[in-house]
Design a protein around this motif. Structure first.
Motif, PDB file in Angstrom:
ATOM      1  N   THR A  99       0.847  -1.185   0.000  1.00 13.29           N
ATOM      2  CA  THR A  99       0.000   0.000   0.000  1.00 13.29           C
ATOM      3  C   THR A  99       0.887   1.241   0.000  1.00 13.29           C
ATOM      4  O   THR A  99       1.908   1.272   0.679  1.00 13.29           O
ATOM      5  N   TYR A 130       0.951   5.505   0.480  1.00 10.34           N
ATOM      6  CA  TYR A 130       0.279   6.677   1.024  1.00 10.34           C
ATOM      7  C   TYR A 130       1.071   7.935   0.661  1.00 10.34           C
ATOM      8  O   TYR A 130       2.286   7.885   0.437  1.00 10.34           O
ATOM      9  N   PRO A 183      -1.672  11.083   6.544  1.00 13.77           N
ATOM     10  CA  PRO A 183      -1.437  10.417   5.260  1.00 13.77           C
ATOM     11  C   PRO A 183      -2.731  10.174   4.500  1.00 13.77           C
ATOM     12  O   PRO A 183      -3.805  10.059   5.105  1.00 13.77           O
ATOM     13  N   PHE A 216      -4.389   7.678   1.483  1.00 10.92           N
ATOM     14  CA  PHE A 216      -4.254   6.446   0.701  1.00 10.92           C
ATOM     15  C   PHE A 216      -4.162   6.781  -0.783  1.00 10.92           C
ATOM     16  O   PHE A 216      -4.927   7.575  -1.308  1.00 10.92           O
ATOM     17  N   GLN A 234      -3.205   0.418  -3.715  1.00  9.19           N
ATOM     18  CA  GLN A 234      -2.825  -0.832  -3.078  1.00  9.19           C
ATOM     19  C   GLN A 234      -2.798  -1.940  -4.119  1.00  9.19           C
ATOM     20  O   GLN A 234      -3.602  -1.948  -5.058  1.00  9.19           O
ATOM     21  N   ARG A 240      -3.115  -8.658   5.845  1.00  2.00           N
ATOM     22  CA  ARG A 240      -4.457  -8.267   6.248  1.00  2.00           C
ATOM     23  C   ARG A 240      -4.894  -9.026   7.491  1.00  2.00           C
ATOM     24  O   ARG A 240      -5.772  -8.610   8.201  1.00  2.00           O
ATOM     25  N   GLN A 275      -0.274  -5.750  13.812  1.00  2.10           N
ATOM     26  CA  GLN A 275      -0.107  -4.976  15.037  1.00  2.10           C
ATOM     27  C   GLN A 275       1.243  -4.284  15.096  1.00  2.10           C
ATOM     28  O   GLN A 275       1.409  -3.287  15.776  1.00  2.10           O
ATOM     29  N   LEU A 318       2.592  -2.747  12.792  1.00  2.00           N
ATOM     30  CA  LEU A 318       2.573  -1.852  11.647  1.00  2.00           C
ATOM     31  C   LEU A 318       3.410  -0.607  11.866  1.00  2.00           C
ATOM     32  O   LEU A 318       3.217   0.132  12.827  1.00  2.00           O
ATOM     33  N   TYR A 336      -2.130   6.201  15.804  1.00  2.00           N
ATOM     34  CA  TYR A 336      -0.705   6.172  15.510  1.00  2.00           C
ATOM     35  C   TYR A 336      -0.049   7.383  16.167  1.00  2.00           C
ATOM     36  O   TYR A 336      -0.691   8.394  16.429  1.00  2.00           O
ATOM     37  N   LEU A 354       1.983   2.223  15.085  1.00  3.83           N
ATOM     38  CA  LEU A 354       0.647   1.928  15.565  1.00  3.83           C
ATOM     39  C   LEU A 354       0.639   1.776  17.075  1.00  3.83           C
ATOM     40  O   LEU A 354       1.417   0.998  17.630  1.00  3.83           O
ATOM     41  N   PHE A 388      -5.430  -0.387  18.054  1.00  5.52           N
ATOM     42  CA  PHE A 388      -6.358  -0.629  16.953  1.00  5.52           C
ATOM     43  C   PHE A 388      -7.661  -1.170  17.544  1.00  5.52           C
ATOM     44  O   PHE A 388      -7.645  -1.914  18.519  1.00  5.52           O
ATOM     45  N   GLU A 410      -7.019  -3.881  20.201  1.00  7.18           N
ATOM     46  CA  GLU A 410      -5.802  -4.687  20.166  1.00  7.18           C
ATOM     47  C   GLU A 410      -4.603  -3.766  20.244  1.00  7.18           C
ATOM     48  O   GLU A 410      -4.616  -2.659  19.701  1.00  7.18           O
ATOM     49  N   GLY A 442      -1.026  -2.247  19.473  1.00  5.36           N
ATOM     50  CA  GLY A 442      -0.157  -2.111  18.326  1.00  5.36           C
ATOM     51  C   GLY A 442       1.292  -2.305  18.725  1.00  5.36           C
ATOM     52  O   GLY A 442       1.590  -3.026  19.673  1.00  5.36           O
ATOM     53  N   SER A 460     -10.849  -6.348   2.158  1.00 10.36           N
ATOM     54  CA  SER A 460      -9.879  -5.865   1.174  1.00 10.36           C
ATOM     55  C   SER A 460      -9.547  -4.393   1.354  1.00 10.36           C
ATOM     56  O   SER A 460      -8.548  -3.904   0.831  1.00 10.36           O
ATOM     57  N   PHE A 475      -8.913  -2.961   4.279  1.00 14.07           N
ATOM     58  CA  PHE A 475      -8.334  -2.764   5.619  1.00 14.07           C
ATOM     59  C   PHE A 475      -7.254  -1.696   5.629  1.00 14.07           C
ATOM     60  O   PHE A 475      -7.176  -0.868   6.531  1.00 14.07           O
ATOM     61  N   TYR A 476      -6.393  -1.706   4.593  1.00 11.03           N
ATOM     62  CA  TYR A 476      -5.292  -0.743   4.575  1.00 11.03           C
ATOM     63  C   TYR A 476      -5.629   0.523   3.792  1.00 11.03           C
ATOM     64  O   TYR A 476      -4.766   1.374   3.611  1.00 11.03           O
ATOM     65  N   GLU A 477      -6.845   0.649   3.320  1.00 11.79           N
ATOM     66  CA  GLU A 477      -7.280   1.911   2.723  1.00 11.79           C
ATOM     67  C   GLU A 477      -7.766   2.777   3.882  1.00 11.79           C
ATOM     68  O   GLU A 477      -8.962   2.968   4.087  1.00 11.79           O
ATOM     69  N   GLN A 478      -6.815   3.266   4.632  1.00 10.69           N
ATOM     70  CA  GLN A 478      -7.126   3.983   5.857  1.00 10.69           C
ATOM     71  C   GLN A 478      -7.291   5.475   5.587  1.00 10.69           C
ATOM     72  O   GLN A 478      -6.548   6.055   4.800  1.00 10.69           O
ATOM     73  N   PHE A 515      -7.173   9.102   7.317  1.00 10.29           N
ATOM     74  CA  PHE A 515      -6.553   9.717   8.481  1.00 10.29           C
ATOM     75  C   PHE A 515      -7.184  11.066   8.811  1.00 10.29           C
ATOM     76  O   PHE A 515      -7.636  11.801   7.926  1.00 10.29           O
TER      77      PHE A 515
END
Lengths: 112, 114
Positions: free
Chosen positions: A34, A36, A44, A46, A49, A93, A98, A100, B35, B45, B48, B56, B58, B98, B100-103, B105
């Motif tokens: 991915t 950013y 950031p 996106f 990806q 995914r 965690q 990250l 973050y 992180l 989360f 959870e 990070g 899919s 998940f990482y299209e975050q 901010f």
């Protein structure tokens, strides 16, 4: 998580195509790549990806070779407003995200 | 347009104070993240959450706690602020699967602990 390596900085001129490469030699099977973009004093944003081969959207293209050990973000015809820091993120995914960490990114400077 | 808002852009607190950073998203995203961003270290992180009341740890949860009582709101709590928690704090949200990482901010909160 896969360790990523990007150039610290790059310079370009308006109208040129810019390619930023990220190395991730220990990428795992379930890792996604991915990218950013971050402007000063903002969070950031996106960009794109991918998992393998090529992905294109209205902003950029992402090229991933078959071995997936690197990836290249391609920005066509950059403008001054593309001056920003670009982060490559390689992460799963499922479990493992965690830890990250976005890394320090590539600072792109676009000049007139 | 996805909107993630954070309660303050700048905050100055004293050592030992309890600090609350609030984040709200308006896109019904399941996932929310906190973050911190420090020069030379990138974004790391802290915590989360994938659902209300679920969380959870990070990479760097020590010294922090979180609360998610409603889907749209995710709070970061510094129980007893210390100078090494001076940083830029960024909240993000995303869908699951899919995306998940299209975050998405928020603008960030620059916290200074003196």
């Amino acid at each position: 998580l896969a360790k990523t390596t990007q150039p610290i900085s790059m310079d370009s001129y308006e109208g040129q195509e810019v390619n930023i490469t990220c190395s991730h030699n220990n990428i795992a099977t379930n890792d996604y790549i991915t990218w950013y973009q971050q402007f000063p004093s903002q969070g950031p944003r996106f960009i794109i990806q991918g998992y393998k081969t090529k992905v294109t959207n209205e902003v950029a293209s992402l090229f991933i070779p078959a071995d997936r050990k690197s990836s290249t973000l391609s920005l066509p015809r950059v403008s001054l407003s593309d001056t920003a820091v670009y982060y490559c993120l390689v992460a799963p995914r499922g479990t493992g995200f965690q830890k990250l960490v976005f890394g320090t990114g590539t600072r792109l400077l676009v000049s007139p | 347009d996805v909107k993630v808002t954070q309660s303050s852009r700048y905050l100055v607190k004293r050592t030992g104070e309890k600090v609350f950073l609030e984040c709200v998203q308006d896109m019904d995203h399941e996932n929310m993240f906190w973050y911190r961003q420090d020069p030379g270290l990138g974004l790391r992180l802290i915590y989360f959450s994938y659902d209300v009341k679920m969380k959870e740890k990070g990479d760097i949860p020590e010294g922090y706690s979180v609360s998610r009582e409603k889907k749209e709101r995710f709070s970061l709590i510094l129980e007893s602020a210390s100078t090494n928690q001076t940083s830029m704090y960024l909240c993000a949200s995303s869908l699951s699967g899919s995306s998940f990482y299209e975050q998405y901010f928020g603008p960030g909160t620059r916290l200074t602990v003196t």
